[in-house]
Design an enzyme around this catalytic site. Structure first.
Site: not given
Length: 217
Positions: A51-53
């Protein structure tokens, strides 16, 4: 971060993005990997996508033995490793983090335990709520044969134990890691009041500290 797909466009997306923040995530209780490797004598790197880093980076930065976490892109080519291009969902990249760690203080197996338990939901295919797309997929990029063996066997172990209510969809992949733009680095620390950070990432960090207090700084 939230890149809206057509299905989330308009007011519906805003409703998802600004859901109440009273929500509190909890770590999924997981056993340690049954198969481990001998700790190397020097600093190591791990590359994980989930997912979003921003949130991934924030979680792993809390851990003792982790010296540096870098946000970036993995799985595609160097020429397409930019946020604008990755956002098109045509580059084969996944948003990922590169973790530089001291194996004498924290093992690769422990990093995977946090990865599956807290950092993301490994049962979501090509998304991590509220982000949708293959760049948000759950994927491990082993940096050597030993890491690949540990990851493969741990996934098999967790699936066999029924650790999650749905099958783990995490992929074991190859490919290089490319550092993301400067404005993505340490986003959690630099933008603590961002609605996205407050809604989706602060609960993960809180869950980590509650479940594994001895492992955090």
């Amino acid at each position: 971060m939230l890149r809206l797909s057509a299905a989330l466009a308009g007011l519906g997306a805003l409703a998802v993005f600004f859901m109440p923040v009273g929500h509190a995530e909890k770590a999924v209780p997981l056993p340690p990997p049954a198969f481990t490797m001998a700790p190397p004598a020097k600093m190591q790197t791990a590359v994980l996508a989930g997912g979003c880093f921003w949130g991934m980076e924030a979680v792993f930065e809390q851990l003792k033995g982790v010296h540096k976490v870098t946000a970036g892109y993995a799985g595609g080519r160097a020429s397409t490793a930019t946020y604008r291009q990755v956002s098109s969902e045509t580059t084969r990249h996944a948003e990922a983090v590169r973790i530089t760690y001291d194996p004498r203080q924290i093992s690769y197996g422990r990093l995977l335990r946090i990865y599956f338990s807290v950092a993301h939901d490994p049962t979501q295919l090509n998304r991590q709520t509220p982000d949708v797309g293959t760049s948000y997929r759950s994927a491990i990029f082993p940096q050597n044969v030993a890491q690949k063996q540990v990851a493969q066997r741990y996934i098999a172990q967790l699936n066999k134990a029924g650790a999650f209510s749905k099958p783990i969809v995490t992929r074991i992949e190859g490919g290089h890691f490319y550092q993301a733009e400067a404005y993505h680095q340490h986003y959690y620390d630099r933008h603590p009041d961002s609605p996205y950070i407050v809604r989706w990432d602060k609960p993960k960090v809180a869950a980590l500290k509650a479940a594994y207090p001895d492992w955090v700084r």
